[in-house]
Motif scaffolding. Structure first.
Motif, PDB file in Angstrom:
ATOM      1  N   VAL A  82      59.414  23.340  -5.245  1.00 52.66           N
ATOM      2  CA  VAL A  82      59.264  23.922  -6.586  1.00 52.66           C
ATOM      3  C   VAL A  82      58.085  24.885  -6.580  1.00 52.66           C
ATOM      4  CG1 VAL A  82      60.248  22.023  -7.912  1.00 52.66           C
ATOM      5  CG2 VAL A  82      57.827  21.973  -7.302  1.00 52.66           C
ATOM      6  N   ALA A  83      58.158  25.893  -7.430  1.00 48.44           N
ATOM      7  CA  ALA A  83      57.030  26.811  -7.615  1.00 48.44           C
ATOM      8  C   ALA A  83      56.833  26.960  -9.119  1.00 48.44           C
ATOM      9  CB  ALA A  83      57.328  28.161  -6.982  1.00 48.44           C
ATOM     10  N   PHE A  84      55.761  26.356  -9.620  1.00 52.24           N
ATOM     11  CA  PHE A  84      55.521  26.393 -11.053  1.00 52.24           C
ATOM     12  C   PHE A  84      54.805  27.677 -11.448  1.00 52.24           C
ATOM     13  CE2 PHE A  84      55.068  21.563 -10.540  1.00 52.24           C
ATOM     14  CZ  PHE A  84      56.422  21.375 -10.728  1.00 52.24           C
ATOM     15  N   ALA A  85      55.400  28.418 -12.370  1.00 56.12           N
ATOM     16  CA  ALA A  85      54.740  29.621 -12.878  1.00 56.12           C
ATOM     17  C   ALA A  85      53.809  29.287 -14.032  1.00 56.12           C
ATOM     18  CB  ALA A  85      55.784  30.647 -13.318  1.00 56.12           C
ATOM     19  N   SER A  86      54.044  28.143 -14.657  1.00 61.23           N
ATOM     20  CA  SER A  86      53.210  27.760 -15.798  1.00 61.23           C
ATOM     21  C   SER A  86      53.285  26.257 -15.982  1.00 61.23           C
ATOM     22  CB  SER A  86      53.715  28.442 -17.068  1.00 61.23           C
ATOM     23  OG  SER A  86      54.945  27.856 -17.450  1.00 61.23           O
ATOM     24  N   ALA A  87      52.407  25.757 -16.877  1.00 61.83           N
ATOM     25  CA  ALA A  87      52.423  24.330 -17.176  1.00 61.83           C
ATOM     26  C   ALA A  87      53.768  23.919 -17.770  1.00 61.83           C
ATOM     27  CB  ALA A  87      51.292  23.990 -18.137  1.00 61.83           C
ATOM     28  N   LEU A  88      54.408  24.876 -18.437  1.00 63.26           N
ATOM     29  CA  LEU A  88      55.703  24.593 -19.038  1.00 63.26           C
ATOM     30  C   LEU A  88      56.740  24.248 -17.972  1.00 63.26           C
ATOM     31  CD1 LEU A  88      56.451  24.603 -22.020  1.00 63.26           C
ATOM     32  CD2 LEU A  88      57.451  26.851 -21.685  1.00 63.26           C
ATOM     33  N   ILE A 114      52.871  13.913 -30.651  1.00 63.91           N
ATOM     34  CA  ILE A 114      53.696  13.499 -29.517  1.00 63.91           C
ATOM     35  C   ILE A 114      54.828  14.505 -29.284  1.00 63.91           C
ATOM     36  CG2 ILE A 114      55.385  11.754 -28.823  1.00 63.91           C
ATOM     37  CD1 ILE A 114      53.415   9.651 -29.898  1.00 63.91           C
ATOM     38  N   PHE A 115      55.333  15.095 -30.355  1.00 62.59           N
ATOM     39  CA  PHE A 115      56.476  16.004 -30.221  1.00 62.59           C
ATOM     40  C   PHE A 115      56.100  17.483 -30.248  1.00 62.59           C
ATOM     41  CE2 PHE A 115      58.717  12.135 -31.069  1.00 62.59           C
ATOM     42  CZ  PHE A 115      59.887  12.278 -30.352  1.00 62.59           C
ATOM     43  N   LEU A 116      54.809  17.779 -30.376  1.00 63.08           N
ATOM     44  CA  LEU A 116      54.388  19.183 -30.484  1.00 63.08           C
ATOM     45  C   LEU A 116      54.869  20.001 -29.280  1.00 63.08           C
ATOM     46  CD1 LEU A 116      52.811  21.113 -32.249  1.00 63.08           C
ATOM     47  CD2 LEU A 116      50.779  20.590 -30.914  1.00 63.08           C
ATOM     48  N   GLY A 117      55.506  21.113 -29.579  1.00 65.04           N
ATOM     49  CA  GLY A 117      56.013  21.982 -28.518  1.00 65.04           C
ATOM     50  C   GLY A 117      57.422  21.604 -28.074  1.00 65.04           C
ATOM     51  N   ARG A 118      57.860  20.394 -28.456  1.00 66.47           N
ATOM     52  CA  ARG A 118      59.206  19.940 -28.075  1.00 66.47           C
ATOM     53  C   ARG A 118      59.842  19.243 -29.254  1.00 66.47           C
ATOM     54  NH1 ARG A 118      56.838  17.954 -22.422  1.00 66.47           N
ATOM     55  NH2 ARG A 118      55.163  17.402 -23.832  1.00 66.47           N
ATOM     56  N   GLU A 119      59.745  19.878 -30.401  1.00 66.92           N
ATOM     57  CA  GLU A 119      60.170  19.260 -31.643  1.00 66.92           C
ATOM     58  C   GLU A 119      61.672  19.032 -31.669  1.00 66.92           C
ATOM     59  OE1 GLU A 119      58.647  22.163 -31.289  1.00 66.92           O
ATOM     60  OE2 GLU A 119      56.668  22.041 -32.216  1.00 66.92           O
ATOM     61  N   THR A 120      62.065  17.932 -32.287  1.00 63.45           N
ATOM     62  CA  THR A 120      63.488  17.656 -32.507  1.00 63.45           C
ATOM     63  C   THR A 120      63.894  18.330 -33.815  1.00 63.45           C
ATOM     64  OG1 THR A 120      63.137  15.496 -31.519  1.00 63.45           O
ATOM     65  CG2 THR A 120      65.208  15.828 -32.690  1.00 63.45           C
ATOM     66  N   LEU A 121      64.973  19.104 -33.770  1.00 66.33           N
ATOM     67  CA  LEU A 121      65.436  19.778 -34.977  1.00 66.33           C
ATOM     68  C   LEU A 121      66.690  19.103 -35.520  1.00 66.33           C
ATOM     69  CD1 LEU A 121      64.982  23.510 -33.883  1.00 66.33           C
ATOM     70  CD2 LEU A 121      63.389  22.067 -35.159  1.00 66.33           C
ATOM     71  N   ARG A 122      66.924  19.321 -36.826  1.00 65.25           N
ATOM     72  CA  ARG A 122      68.144  18.799 -37.432  1.00 65.25           C
ATOM     73  C   ARG A 122      69.360  19.446 -36.783  1.00 65.25           C
ATOM     74  NH1 ARG A 122      67.757  17.663 -43.053  1.00 65.25           N
ATOM     75  NH2 ARG A 122      65.949  16.325 -43.388  1.00 65.25           N
TER      76      ARG A 122
ATOM     77  N   ARG B 232      48.580  24.406 -24.678  1.00 66.98           N
ATOM     78  CA  ARG B 232      48.964  23.458 -23.621  1.00 66.98           C
ATOM     79  C   ARG B 232      50.275  22.769 -23.938  1.00 66.98           C
ATOM     80  NH1 ARG B 232      43.610  20.151 -22.354  1.00 66.98           N
ATOM     81  NH2 ARG B 232      42.486  21.738 -21.188  1.00 66.98           N
ATOM     82  N   ALA B 233      50.563  22.632 -25.226  1.00 64.25           N
ATOM     83  CA  ALA B 233      51.839  22.004 -25.611  1.00 64.25           C
ATOM     84  C   ALA B 233      52.999  22.988 -25.472  1.00 64.25           C
ATOM     85  CB  ALA B 233      51.746  21.474 -27.038  1.00 64.25           C
ATOM     86  N   GLY B 234      52.713  24.178 -24.970  1.00 67.74           N
ATOM     87  CA  GLY B 234      53.783  25.132 -24.695  1.00 67.74           C
ATOM     88  C   GLY B 234      54.063  26.111 -25.826  1.00 67.74           C
ATOM     89  N   ILE B 235      53.163  26.162 -26.813  1.00 63.79           N
ATOM     90  CA  ILE B 235      53.365  27.080 -27.930  1.00 63.79           C
ATOM     91  C   ILE B 235      52.774  28.445 -27.569  1.00 63.79           C
ATOM     92  CG2 ILE B 235      52.736  27.531 -30.338  1.00 63.79           C
ATOM     93  CD1 ILE B 235      52.599  24.454 -30.675  1.00 63.79           C
TER      94      ILE B 235
END
Lengths: 270, 348
Positions: A82-88, A114-122, B232-235
């Motif tokens: 793997v080659a990570f370009a970012s933390a994402l 806990i869900f910031l950046g990966r929020e669950t949407l309706r 850091r959370a990817g935003i």
């Protein structure tokens, strides 16, 4: 690669390592922060990463977490390069890092952090408009936190109202929920009291019990010695020891860290 | 690991779990109660003015107060988003005037060329909204690309837009706009609900939902609370901030159209100094200037605190300038409360 695997058969687990760090180096101009570090992490293992300030711990952790790109060397996850370009990218691969300063948004509720950046949407149209499914996130966050040993009260508590240990628990829980392959903990207890350190220790045990490997960076030698299965010592950017924790006393670890133990130590890698 | 050498608080005090939970609960209440006292102030004000002047509950008083509130509220809505991210937008009043002037001049040009009336109205509205949103985009780009503080960038933009308003029409007002604009601006549905108030209410509800219920809103709070953590959370913090300032510019342009409708013309004075009242409304409404905290409902209440005081003081025969004195005092009190709350919460 098969020869590589055989040479590493010392590991208690025969399965393919979750993470392989192969000959990773990082230099900043003339300064070599990291030189040819090779390291395997297996499922269910807690590996302590120790070393003096400037030994290269943070650099290595940041490379694994995708925050820094190595100058040389490769990372493999379950055998795949793997080659990570970012933390994402690293997070997408199931690697979560919990940093010393926590990175929590203190004004947000526990579930939102806990869900910031990966929020669950309706589902449906509302979801396309970015409408949050708060209930689903709260339910899942409560479930996941319930599995950890730490009680933080309501999932709708703002993080600012939490104690240091509870904030740490939230950060670790976030790592737990999303870190499906590997959890990196960078000085998770540096700011905590004795009682709270013990709680974080319990959390790490819980992660191990799920079979997810943990890399623990810490200056707290008794903690490292107690919690870790294996201890990796970095000295001036090189790996100088990689041994089961049961083979080392705290004094041995400190000797390696300060460089005093280099000549007397049998190294486990070529 | 219990013999860890870390210097810590008094070794392992057995904190009773129950007491800790109740303390957390009271802190939790404290962290949420901030918006409530503004509502209490508003209710007290309405009660006092109602008692002192029977006219206060008249239709005329309501129409004056609500139409007056439109201007501050629309600016305050955008300002709420900006301040929740930890920024500030000093240019909203100038954008109001500038975009109103742009819209009016487009309408006037089309009227002179005898373009169909529906089209000149739509083109005027569209160009005003575009102008406001564009200035907001410039704000956002300057803040995120040049890494300047929002205070400096929007202060500069305030000056530039104010100059722009005068340059556009050589310092003159524009009164040649479609009649329908003024008609709508002075029309109240059923005699009680002015069209401008209805439009503002719709934007207030949309803003409240956007901030409280969507991913965009959640990330807005996160950025204001901890920008590095959000990143850091990817935003994509930079992109998000640009959108925030565009939203603020857009809402300022809507305010520009409402003001134009009320006076049936675009004035070079429109919006001047409005930013201060808008920011005051937001802060009185419980939004923290440090970012991370605030609600649209608070801003709605804050706008009415400001405007109720003006009409109320006029009705009871007191010089309305006292309104500025009172609003200033409430503002200082609001920020003091905010900081006290933070200190209590952090002293955990």
């Amino acid at each position: 690669m098969p020869a590589d695997a055989i040479s590493r058969a010392v590991s208690p687990l025969q399965a393919k390592p979750v993470l392989e760090v192969v000959g990773v180096a990082k230099s900043y101009g003339h300064i070599r922060a990291l030189e040819g570090v090779t390291l395997d992490i297996h499922a269910g293992e807690v590996v302590g990463l120790v070393g003096d300030n400037g030994a290269g711990k943070s650099t290595l952790v940041n490379i694994i977490a995708g925050a820094i790109r190595p100058s040389a060397g490769t990372l493999r996850i379950e055998g795949r390069e793997v080659a990570f370009a970012s933390a994402l990218d690293a997070r997408t691969a199931g690697i979560e890092a919990v940093y010393q300063d926590l990175a929590l948004a203190l004004d947000l509720d526990i579930w939102a952090n806990i869900f910031l950046g990966r929020e669950t949407l309706r589902p449906g149209l509302l979801g396309r408009l970015g409408w949050l499914d708060k209930r689903a996130m709260q339910r899942r966050a409560a479930e996941e936190l319930g599995r950890t040993a730490i009680r933080v009260g309501s999932i709708r508590t703002r993080c600012r109202a939490l104690s240091g240990g509870q904030r740490q628990a939230v950060a670790v829980a976030r790592g737990l929920i999303w870190g499906s392959r590997l959890l990196l903990l960078d000085e998770p207890t540096a700011a905590l009291g004795v009682e709270q350190q013990a709680k974080v220790g319990k959390l790490i045990e819980a992660v191990r019990a799920r079979g997810i490997p943990v890399i623990l960076v810490s200056h707290n030698m008794p903690q490292v010695h107690d919690l870790c299965d294996r201890i990796v010592v970095l000295f001036q950017g090189r790996k100088i020891a990689d041994r089961p924790a049961s083979d080392m006393t705290i004094a041995d670890i400190i000797a390696c860290i300060t460089g005093a133990g280099i000549t007397g130590t049998r190294e486990m890698h070529a | 690991m219990s013999d860890a050498p870390t210097p810590s608080r008094e070794a392992a005090m057995p904190a009773p779990a129950a007491r800790r939970v109740s303390r957390a609960a009271s802190l939790e209440f404290l962290s949420r109660a901030g918006e409530l006292w503004t509502l209490a102030i508003l209710i007290v004000l309405i009660a006092i003015f109602g008692i002192l002047s029977p006219d206060f509950f008249s239709r005329a008083s309501w129409l004056a107060t609500s139409q007056f509130a439109v201007e501050y509220l629309l600016l305050g809505l955008g300002e709420t988003f900006v301040i929740v991210t930890g920024g500030i937008d000093l240019s909203v009043g100038a954008i109001l005037g500038f975009s109103g002037m742009v819209g009016a001049m487009v309408m006037r040009a089309m009227i002179y060329r005898h373009v169909a009336t529906d089209l000149d109205l739509i083109a005027g509205i569209a160009s005003a909204l575009t102008a406001g949103t564009f200035v907001g985009w410039l704000n956002g780009q300057a803040i995120t690309r040049l890494r300047l503080t929002p205070f400096v960038v929007t202060l500069g933009m305030l000056s530039m837009c104010t100059g722009g308003i005068y340059l556009l029409n050589n310092g003159g007002n524009v009164g040649t706009i479609p009649d329908i604009v003024g008609t709508l601006g002075s029309f109240a549905i059923g005699g009680w609900l002015p069209v401008t108030v209805l439009v503002t209410a719709v934007f207030a509800v949309l803003s409240a939902l956007l901030l409280a219920e969507t991913r965009f809103g959640l990330r807005t709070y996160a950025i204001g609370s901890n920008p590095q953590g959000a990143a850091r959370a990817g935003i994509d913090v930079r992109k998000h901030l640009v959108k925030i300032y565009m939203l603020s510019g857009f809402l300022a342009a809507v305010a520009g159209l409402m003001v134009m409708a009320r006076f049936a013309s675009a004035s070079v004075q429109a919006g001047a100094n409005d930013e201060l009242d808008a920011i005051t409304a937001v802060v009185i409404g419980g939004t923290s200037l440090f970012g991370g905290r605030g609600t649209v409902l608070g801003t709605v209440i804050g706008s009415f605190v400001i405007t109720v005081m003006v009409t109320g003081l006029i009705l009871i025969g007191v010089q309305p300038f006292w309104q500025q004195v009172a609003v200033g005092a409430i503002l200082i009190f609001a920020v003091a409360m905010d900081q006290l709350r933070d200190r209590l919460l952090d002293a955990f």
